[in-house]
Motif scaffolding. Structure first.
Motif, PDB file in Angstrom:
ATOM      1  N   ILE A  66       0.257   4.287   8.336  1.00 50.01           N
ATOM      2  CA  ILE A  66       1.620   3.822   8.085  1.00 50.01           C
ATOM      3  C   ILE A  66       2.221   3.194   9.336  1.00 50.01           C
ATOM      4  CG2 ILE A  66       3.967   4.552   7.478  1.00 50.01           C
ATOM      5  CD1 ILE A  66       2.666   6.749   5.744  1.00 50.01           C
ATOM      6  N   ASN A  67       2.034   3.869  10.465  1.00 52.56           N
ATOM      7  CA  ASN A  67       2.586   3.371  11.739  1.00 52.56           C
ATOM      8  C   ASN A  67       2.026   1.993  12.083  1.00 52.56           C
ATOM      9  OD1 ASN A  67       4.152   5.642  12.084  1.00 52.56           O
ATOM     10  ND2 ASN A  67       2.655   6.690  13.381  1.00 52.56           N
ATOM     11  N   THR A  68       0.714   1.836  11.891  1.00 51.47           N
ATOM     12  CA  THR A  68       0.076   0.545  12.173  1.00 51.47           C
ATOM     13  C   THR A  68       0.621  -0.540  11.246  1.00 51.47           C
ATOM     14  OG1 THR A  68      -1.948   1.655  12.876  1.00 51.47           O
ATOM     15  CG2 THR A  68      -2.124  -0.687  12.306  1.00 51.47           C
ATOM     16  N   PHE A  69       0.696  -0.202   9.966  1.00 54.65           N
ATOM     17  CA  PHE A  69       1.194  -1.173   8.986  1.00 54.65           C
ATOM     18  C   PHE A  69       2.630  -1.588   9.304  1.00 54.65           C
ATOM     19  CE2 PHE A  69       3.775  -1.924   5.211  1.00 54.65           C
ATOM     20  CZ  PHE A  69       3.143  -3.047   4.701  1.00 54.65           C
ATOM     21  N   LEU A  70       3.502  -0.615   9.586  1.00 54.10           N
ATOM     22  CA  LEU A  70       4.905  -0.914   9.865  1.00 54.10           C
ATOM     23  C   LEU A  70       5.060  -1.769  11.113  1.00 54.10           C
ATOM     24  CD1 LEU A  70       6.557   2.529   9.026  1.00 54.10           C
ATOM     25  CD2 LEU A  70       6.597   0.427   7.650  1.00 54.10           C
ATOM     26  N   LEU A  71       4.234  -1.493  12.130  1.00 55.27           N
ATOM     27  CA  LEU A  71       4.287  -2.271  13.357  1.00 55.27           C
ATOM     28  C   LEU A  71       3.881  -3.725  13.098  1.00 55.27           C
ATOM     29  CD1 LEU A  71       4.714  -2.236  16.437  1.00 55.27           C
ATOM     30  CD2 LEU A  71       2.287  -1.680  16.684  1.00 55.27           C
TER      31      LEU A  71
ATOM     32  N   TYR B 125       1.120   1.714  -0.933  1.00 53.06           N
ATOM     33  CA  TYR B 125       2.163   2.367  -0.132  1.00 53.06           C
ATOM     34  C   TYR B 125       3.320   1.391   0.123  1.00 53.06           C
ATOM     35  CZ  TYR B 125       4.751   3.485   4.072  1.00 53.06           C
ATOM     36  OH  TYR B 125       5.782   3.682   4.963  1.00 53.06           O
ATOM     37  N   ALA B 126       2.966   0.173   0.504  1.00 55.29           N
ATOM     38  CA  ALA B 126       3.987  -0.824   0.828  1.00 55.29           C
ATOM     39  C   ALA B 126       4.871  -1.118  -0.380  1.00 55.29           C
ATOM     40  CB  ALA B 126       3.325  -2.095   1.333  1.00 55.29           C
ATOM     41  N   ILE B 127       4.254  -1.293  -1.542  1.00 59.05           N
ATOM     42  CA  ILE B 127       5.012  -1.577  -2.764  1.00 59.05           C
ATOM     43  C   ILE B 127       5.936  -0.415  -3.101  1.00 59.05           C
ATOM     44  CG2 ILE B 127       4.833  -1.978  -5.254  1.00 59.05           C
ATOM     45  CD1 ILE B 127       4.145  -4.399  -3.499  1.00 59.05           C
TER      46      ILE B 127
END
Length: 293
Positions: A248-253, A281-283
């Motif tokens: 999640i952290n990687t994706f959000l960054l 997760y993003a959706i």
């Protein structure tokens, strides 16, 4: 040399006419008009169809076309059509051909280039599908479940990972046995719908998972009576991988500067996790954010 005009013999027409599956008010004006106009009605059951015609004050000659005489009667009807007679094909209820006699007649008409005119109208499997609450954009119809347990279980195994909504006819005396086999082969959590006596006074639609459905039917024998249709929710792939905080952290960054698609692909490559896990997760997060604004 004199030219001779050869007059081609005019053949009759074949109408495929749906009849009500219960409520007589469901018959169409066009169906009544055709039944009034044709020369002959080919019926699955003469007595049953006679009652329908009597209700609408239609007087026509009937001939039987059923599973026992279909091949022989097809020849008889083709001969009638080729002499110019118009024929209406009806089943006991609903749309002919679907799990009812008549296919051989229609196939023979096609081979002889006889015009076939299908009418829209009542169809129990479509009525069940649209009222089921299960996805209706893609579905498969499998007829009656096999009567023997081994054959029934083998079929259920074959369709275990069918993603479309699955539709079966089932008899009242075998419904509980079939639900037990659905539980054993497809799982107790698989959502199913049972429709009973559609369009009739005792019409019922039951929606729950297979385990609860079995309890429901066993607790009340009346729920097992009448004409029944089983609809089974399509297979949903279970994602064994779960998203972790580092993903999640990687994706959000990445998503601060990159598009959703690019962020998903890069996160997948960095951590070796499936793209659809990140994307889902993003959706879901976007839906949550939108809801809580």
């Amino acid at each position: 040399m004199n030219n001779k005009t050869i007059k081609q013999k005019k053949t009759g027409l074949v109408y495929i006419v749906p009849t009500p599956i219960g409520n007589l008010s469901d018959i169409t004006h066009r169906a009544l008009s055709i039944l009034n106009e044709v020369d002959l009605i080919a019926a699955e059951n003469i007595i049953h169809t006679s009652q329908l015609l009597k209700h609408f004050n239609i007087k026509k000659y009937l001939t039987s076309l059923n599973q026992h005489n279909e091949l022989k009667k097809t020849i008889y009807l083709i001969n009638k059509i080729e002499t110019g007679k118009n024929i209406a094909l009806v089943s006991n209820a609903g749309t002919p051909i679907i799990n009812d006699p008549g296919f051989n007649l229609i196939k023979a008409c096609q081979n002889k280039h006889i015009r076939i005119i299908p009418l829209p109208g009542a169809c129990s499997i479509i009525t069940a599908l649209i009222g089921s609450g299960l996805p209706a954009n893609k579905f498969c119809y499998e007829g009656f479940l096999p009567t023997k347990k081994n054959d029934r279980c083998n079929l259920l195994k074959l369709i275990k990972k069918e993603h479309r909504t699955i539709i079966f006819f089932e008899t009242s005396h075998r419904i509980i046995l079939s639900i037990k086999d659905i539980i054993n082969e497809l799982g107790s959590d698989r959502n199913i719908v049972i429709t009973r006596e559609l369009t009739k006074y005792w019409e019922s639609i039951y929606r729950t998972n297979a385990s609860n459905m079995l309890q429901l039917l066993q607790s009340n024998p009346d729920y097992c009576k009448g004409e029944m249709i089983i609809l089974i929710e399509g297979y949903k792939e279970v994602l064994l991988e779960t998203i972790q905080k580092k993903h999640i952290n990687t994706f959000l960054l990445l998503n601060q500067t990159l598009s959703l698609k690019q962020s998903t692909i890069l996160t997948s490559k960095i951590h070796g996790i499936k793209k659809k896990i990140i994307y889902q997760y993003a959706i879901n997060q976007l839906k949550y954010d939108k809801k809580n604004k």
